[in-house]
Motif scaffolding. Structure first.
Motif, PDB file in Angstrom:
ATOM      1  N   ALA A 198       0.837  -1.210   0.000  1.00  0.00           N
ATOM      2  CA  ALA A 198       0.000   0.000   0.000  1.00  0.00           C
ATOM      3  C   ALA A 198       0.864   1.249   0.000  1.00  0.00           C
ATOM      4  CB  ALA A 198      -0.948  -0.001   1.193  1.00  0.00           C
ATOM      5  N   GLY A 229       0.505   0.608  -5.190  1.00  0.00           N
ATOM      6  CA  GLY A 229      -0.626  -0.253  -4.817  1.00  0.00           C
ATOM      7  C   GLY A 229      -1.899   0.542  -4.597  1.00  0.00           C
ATOM      8  N   ALA A 265       1.761  -5.076   4.596  1.00  0.00           N
ATOM      9  CA  ALA A 265       2.420  -5.781   5.706  1.00  0.00           C
ATOM     10  C   ALA A 265       2.457  -4.941   6.979  1.00  0.00           C
ATOM     11  CB  ALA A 265       3.848  -6.142   5.299  1.00  0.00           C
ATOM     12  N   SER A 271       6.953   5.309   0.206  1.00  0.00           N
ATOM     13  CA  SER A 271       6.021   6.362  -0.207  1.00  0.00           C
ATOM     14  C   SER A 271       5.801   7.466   0.825  1.00  0.00           C
ATOM     15  CB  SER A 271       4.684   5.743  -0.633  1.00  0.00           C
ATOM     16  OG  SER A 271       4.891   4.947  -1.785  1.00  0.00           O
ATOM     17  N   ARG A 314       8.216   8.333   3.021  1.00  0.00           N
ATOM     18  CA  ARG A 314       9.506   8.750   3.599  1.00  0.00           C
ATOM     19  C   ARG A 314      10.343   9.591   2.664  1.00  0.00           C
ATOM     20  NH1 ARG A 314      11.439   3.472   6.505  1.00  0.00           N
ATOM     21  NH2 ARG A 314       9.503   2.306   6.602  1.00  0.00           N
ATOM     22  N   ASN A 315       9.867   9.835   1.447  1.00  0.00           N
ATOM     23  CA  ASN A 315      10.759  10.385   0.425  1.00  0.00           C
ATOM     24  C   ASN A 315      10.852  11.912   0.471  1.00  0.00           C
ATOM     25  OD1 ASN A 315       8.582  11.423  -1.482  1.00  0.00           O
ATOM     26  ND2 ASN A 315       7.969   9.299  -1.149  1.00  0.00           N
ATOM     27  N   GLY A 316      11.564  12.462  -0.521  1.00  0.00           N
ATOM     28  CA  GLY A 316      11.773  13.909  -0.561  1.00  0.00           C
ATOM     29  C   GLY A 316      10.559  14.696  -1.046  1.00  0.00           C
ATOM     30  N   GLY A 317       9.557  13.990  -1.582  1.00  0.00           N
ATOM     31  CA  GLY A 317       8.367  14.686  -2.093  1.00  0.00           C
ATOM     32  C   GLY A 317       8.637  15.480  -3.353  1.00  0.00           C
ATOM     33  N   ALA A 333       3.011  -4.745  -5.721  1.00  0.00           N
ATOM     34  CA  ALA A 333       3.392  -3.321  -5.615  1.00  0.00           C
ATOM     35  C   ALA A 333       4.214  -3.157  -4.339  1.00  0.00           C
ATOM     36  CB  ALA A 333       2.134  -2.454  -5.584  1.00  0.00           C
ATOM     37  N   TYR A 383      10.731  -3.122  -0.834  1.00  0.00           N
ATOM     38  CA  TYR A 383      10.482  -3.975   0.335  1.00  0.00           C
ATOM     39  C   TYR A 383      10.003  -5.367  -0.072  1.00  0.00           C
ATOM     40  CZ  TYR A 383      11.232   0.363   2.814  1.00  0.00           C
ATOM     41  OH  TYR A 383      11.813   1.522   3.300  1.00  0.00           O
ATOM     42  N   TYR A 399      19.966  15.488  -2.368  1.00  0.00           N
ATOM     43  CA  TYR A 399      18.727  16.130  -2.842  1.00  0.00           C
ATOM     44  C   TYR A 399      18.160  16.902  -1.673  1.00  0.00           C
ATOM     45  CZ  TYR A 399      16.940  11.738  -0.822  1.00  0.00           C
ATOM     46  OH  TYR A 399      16.698  10.674   0.001  1.00  0.00           O
ATOM     47  N   THR A 451      14.073   2.804   1.792  1.00  0.00           N
ATOM     48  CA  THR A 451      14.753   2.004   0.775  1.00  0.00           C
ATOM     49  C   THR A 451      14.150   2.278  -0.589  1.00  0.00           C
ATOM     50  OG1 THR A 451      15.104   0.353   2.480  1.00  0.00           O
ATOM     51  CG2 THR A 451      15.534  -0.334   0.234  1.00  0.00           C
ATOM     52  N   GLY A 497       9.758   7.839  -7.978  1.00  0.00           N
ATOM     53  CA  GLY A 497       8.565   7.027  -7.707  1.00  0.00           C
ATOM     54  C   GLY A 497       7.308   7.783  -7.347  1.00  0.00           C
TER      55      GLY A 497
HETATM   56  C1  LIG Z   1      14.605   8.333   1.344  1.00  0.00           C
HETATM   57  C2  LIG Z   1      13.895   8.286   0.023  1.00  0.00           C
HETATM   58  C3  LIG Z   1      13.796   9.459  -0.739  1.00  0.00           C
HETATM   59  C4  LIG Z   1      13.123   9.437  -1.962  1.00  0.00           C
HETATM   60  N1  LIG Z   1      12.894  10.616  -2.621  1.00  0.00           N
HETATM   61  C5  LIG Z   1      12.104  10.635  -3.729  1.00  0.00           C
HETATM   62  C6  LIG Z   1      11.700  11.861  -4.319  1.00  0.00           C
HETATM   63  O1  LIG Z   1      12.008  12.950  -3.810  1.00  0.00           O
HETATM   64  N2  LIG Z   1      10.953  11.802  -5.452  1.00  0.00           N
HETATM   65  C7  LIG Z   1      10.531  10.622  -5.993  1.00  0.00           C
HETATM   66  O2  LIG Z   1       9.843  10.628  -7.018  1.00  0.00           O
HETATM   67  N3  LIG Z   1      10.857   9.435  -5.419  1.00  0.00           N
HETATM   68  C8  LIG Z   1      11.607   9.418  -4.294  1.00  0.00           C
HETATM   69  N4  LIG Z   1      11.889   8.232  -3.675  1.00  0.00           N
HETATM   70  C9  LIG Z   1      11.370   6.978  -4.267  1.00  0.00           C
HETATM   71  C10 LIG Z   1       9.883   6.772  -4.009  1.00  0.00           C
HETATM   72  O3  LIG Z   1       9.583   7.057  -2.656  1.00  0.00           O
HETATM   73  C11 LIG Z   1       9.534   5.311  -4.333  1.00  0.00           C
HETATM   74  O4  LIG Z   1       9.968   4.999  -5.639  1.00  0.00           O
HETATM   75  C12 LIG Z   1       8.037   5.064  -4.247  1.00  0.00           C
HETATM   76  O5  LIG Z   1       7.540   5.474  -2.996  1.00  0.00           O
HETATM   77  C13 LIG Z   1       7.732   3.597  -4.479  1.00  0.00           C
HETATM   78  O6  LIG Z   1       6.364   3.385  -4.229  1.00  0.00           O
HETATM   79  P1  LIG Z   1       5.801   1.905  -4.183  1.00  0.00           P
HETATM   80  O7  LIG Z   1       4.342   1.998  -3.958  1.00  0.00           O
HETATM   81  O8  LIG Z   1       6.263   1.166  -5.393  1.00  0.00           O
HETATM   82  O9  LIG Z   1       6.562   1.204  -2.959  1.00  0.00           O
HETATM   83  P2  LIG Z   1       6.527   1.485  -1.383  1.00  0.00           P
HETATM   84  O10 LIG Z   1       5.979   2.818  -1.042  1.00  0.00           O
HETATM   85  O11 LIG Z   1       7.875   1.136  -0.857  1.00  0.00           O
HETATM   86  O12 LIG Z   1       5.453   0.446  -0.868  1.00  0.00           O
HETATM   87  C14 LIG Z   1       5.662  -0.948  -0.881  1.00  0.00           C
HETATM   88  C15 LIG Z   1       4.869  -1.531   0.271  1.00  0.00           C
HETATM   89  O13 LIG Z   1       4.801  -2.948   0.110  1.00  0.00           O
HETATM   90  C16 LIG Z   1       4.711  -3.505   1.384  1.00  0.00           C
HETATM   91  N5  LIG Z   1       5.051  -4.929   1.310  1.00  0.00           N
HETATM   92  C17 LIG Z   1       6.236  -5.490   0.945  1.00  0.00           C
HETATM   93  N6  LIG Z   1       6.130  -6.841   0.985  1.00  0.00           N
HETATM   94  C18 LIG Z   1       4.873  -7.131   1.385  1.00  0.00           C
HETATM   95  C19 LIG Z   1       4.169  -8.340   1.622  1.00  0.00           C
HETATM   96  N7  LIG Z   1       4.758  -9.539   1.447  1.00  0.00           N
HETATM   97  N8  LIG Z   1       2.874  -8.286   2.010  1.00  0.00           N
HETATM   98  C20 LIG Z   1       2.244  -7.081   2.148  1.00  0.00           C
HETATM   99  N9  LIG Z   1       2.883  -5.902   1.956  1.00  0.00           N
HETATM  100  C21 LIG Z   1       4.167  -5.918   1.572  1.00  0.00           C
HETATM  101  C22 LIG Z   1       5.709  -2.698   2.211  1.00  0.00           C
HETATM  102  O14 LIG Z   1       5.443  -2.786   3.587  1.00  0.00           O
HETATM  103  C23 LIG Z   1       5.519  -1.298   1.638  1.00  0.00           C
HETATM  104  O15 LIG Z   1       4.669  -0.477   2.441  1.00  0.00           O
HETATM  105  C24 LIG Z   1      12.579   8.209  -2.454  1.00  0.00           C
HETATM  106  C25 LIG Z   1      12.705   7.049  -1.709  1.00  0.00           C
HETATM  107  C26 LIG Z   1      13.362   7.083  -0.474  1.00  0.00           C
HETATM  108  C27 LIG Z   1      13.464   5.820   0.312  1.00  0.00           C
END
Ligand SMILES: Cc1cc2nc3c(=O)[nH]c(=O)nc-3n(C[C@H](O)[C@H](O)[C@H](O)COP(=O)(O)OP(=O)(O)OC[C@H]3O[C@@H](n4cnc5c(N)ncnc54)[C@H](O)[C@@H]3O)c2cc1C
Length: 432
Positions: A35, A39, A58, A66, A68-71, A239, A243, A292, A347, A374
């Motif tokens: 989520a 997702g 999870a 999502s 924790r990032n820089g926005g 999604a 992680y 950044y 991460t 992301g």
């Molecule tokens: C410190 C930091 C700074 C960043 N800065 C930027 C920025 O400024 N601009 C930008 O565009 N991007 C930035 N990013 C990248 C961006 O945040 C990510 O690419 C984006 O949030 C990914 O979204 P997601 O939904 O794919 O994954 P996530 O938000 O990581 O969500 C994945 C979720 O899946 C869950 N999960 C994993 N395995 C399971 C399981 N087996 N069962 C149920 N749930 C599970 C996890 O708990 C997690 O909550 C940054 C990232 C970080 C870490």
């Protein structure tokens, strides 16, 4: 007062969105695992089209990268245009670039239509050159982007850089007015609420521990084991971003998780905030191990970087506070006496070709590899996956490119030989 080892953004979310405490349904049309932006935007788009969808998270909703990032909601892709065209051809790259712009429009549309209060602002981004050579390369990069995508970037020579940034360590800059800033925790929280309102069922603390594909009467479906029980789904969306666990080993093998860390200072005076960032840009530098940074809506300096090449842990978060503070003072000596109030880590999901990917793996839909793009890309890809599941034509250019596994030597057993990859980027920094 000591530094709080918590995510500053979460403190700005007035009311955390929680998942349903109901028992998991026995059967849904689509189960989405994870989520985050990806997702939740998939869940939102599916629910809006009347699909019965359960999003299984999870931890808490939005817990991963999502919130924790820089926005920074950025245009473009990580790799230089000639590299991209050499790999995928001009047509495909033009569609990819268009997707990167469309993804920002999509974030804007969702924020507006769903009434998400997340400080969305068209502030533009500024890339600053750490070396003269990097600045010299900007002119060719901007010309290529204009020629190939008809998209305008502005070169800022060192003599004019003071209008963009209150630091004199850089050799010049390049501005894209199209990029956006958001408060990511408020945005992901708003997405979760919007998905719930549209009819998606969201379940937190519902880690998926196993998946089984089954076929009955010629039709495939999936049985998902979670810590809250079992759920069956006709389709599955992965999604899980950086992680991703060994519940989906085929996908886990293709990802390299990279820790990134952020500090946030105490609230600055409006005058100092304006001096540091006169136009309130989203700023990053030209190194591979980049910094950044940006000013937050309440005037804190938020300063991030890849201080370590590992997924975050308590000790890497603690170490990063001092490393990043030093980095911040190199850029902004004005902040030498400013207190750092927060430090946290997250991460990032990198693929080995530094590209985003989507498509199917083991018959399940997935999207990931968003790296530092992301916020917009994951929102867009999640929405696209939903459209494909609903039967729309797949017009996602990232679903048509090969998704490479790790180069030999970079994987050892179940984990990546990350220091090796870290060394690779350090050498790149040194050479370029
Ligand atoms: C410190 C930091 C700074 C960043 N800065 C930027 C920025 O400024 N601009 C930008 O565009 N991007 C930035 N990013 C990248 C961006 O945040 C990510 O690419 C984006 O949030 C990914 O979204 P997601 O939904 O794919 O994954 P996530 O938000 O990581 O969500 C994945 C979720 O899946 C869950 N999960 C994993 N395995 C399971 C399981 N087996 N069962 C149920 N749930 C599970 C996890 O708990 C997690 O909550 C940054 C990232 C970080 C870490």
């Amino acid at each position: 007062m000591g530094i709080k080892e918590t995510n500053y953004w979460l403190e700005t979310v007035a009311e955390r969105v929680v998942g349903s405490s109901d028992l998991l349904p026995e059967q849904v049309d689509v189960a989405v695992i994870g989520a985050g932006f990806c997702g939740l935007s998939a869940g939102l788009a599916l629910a809006k089209r009347g699909v019965r969808v359960a999003v299984l998270e999870a931890e808490t909703l939005g817990w991963g990268a999502s919130c924790r990032n820089g926005g920074m909601v950025l245009t473009g892709m990580k790799l230089p245009v000639p590299t991209l065209i050499g790999r995928y051809g001009r047509d495909a790259v033009q569609r990819m670039y268009a997707a990167s712009l469309e993804s920002i429009e999509l974030v804007e549309r969702i924020v507006r239509e769903e009434g998400i209060a997340c400080s969305f602002a068209r502030c533009g981004h500024l890339e600053v050159a750490c070396k003269q050579k990097h600045f010299a390369d900007y002119a060719a990069a901007a010309a290529e982007i204009k020629r190939e995508f008809n998209h305008e970037l502005r070169i800022i020579p060192k003599s004019e850089l003071a209008g963009e940034i209150g630091s004199d360590i850089y050799f010049g800059g390049m501005v894209d007015e199209h990029s956006v800033s958001v408060n990511p925790a408020q945005y992901v929280s708003g997405l979760a609420k919007a998905a719930q309102r549209a009819g998606a069922s969201l379940y937190d603390h519902a880690r998926v521990t196993g998946l089984k594909r089954q076929v009955a009467s010629g039709k495939k479906s999936f049985r998902l084991e979670t810590v809250r029980g079992t759920i069956n789904a006709k389709e599955v969306i992965l999604a899980t971003g950086a992680y991703t666990t060994n519940a989906t080993p085929a996908l886990q093998k293709k990802l390299i998780p990279i820790g990134s860390y952020i500090i946030a200072t105490e609230v600055l005076s409006p005058e100092l905030a304006r001096e540091l960032s006169p136009r309130n840009r989203m700023i990053y530098d030209s190194k591979h191990f980049l910094y950044y940074y940006r000013v937050t809506p309440d005037n804190r300096m938020l300063f991030g970087g890849r201080a370590a090449f590992f997924p975050e842990s308590e000790s890497t978060v603690r170490e990063s506070a001092e490393l990043l503070r030093r980095g911040m003072i190199e850029v902004y000596p004005q902040l030498a006496q400013t207190r750092v109030e927060f430090v946290w880590g997250g991460t990032l999901d990198f693929a080995f070709d530094v590209m985003p990917h989507s498509g199917q793996i083991d018959d399940m839909h997935f999207a990931m590899g968003f790296a530092g793009h992301g916020v917009a890309a994951a929102t867009w890809m999640g929405t696209k996956l939903a459209e494909v599941i609903c039967g729309d034509a797949d017009d996602n250019p990232f679903s048509k490119i090969p998704f490479p596994a790790a180069p030999i030597g970079l994987r050892s057993g179940n984990s990546w030989a990350l220091p090796l990859a870290g060394a690779y980027y350090k050498v790149l920094d040194w050479l370029t």
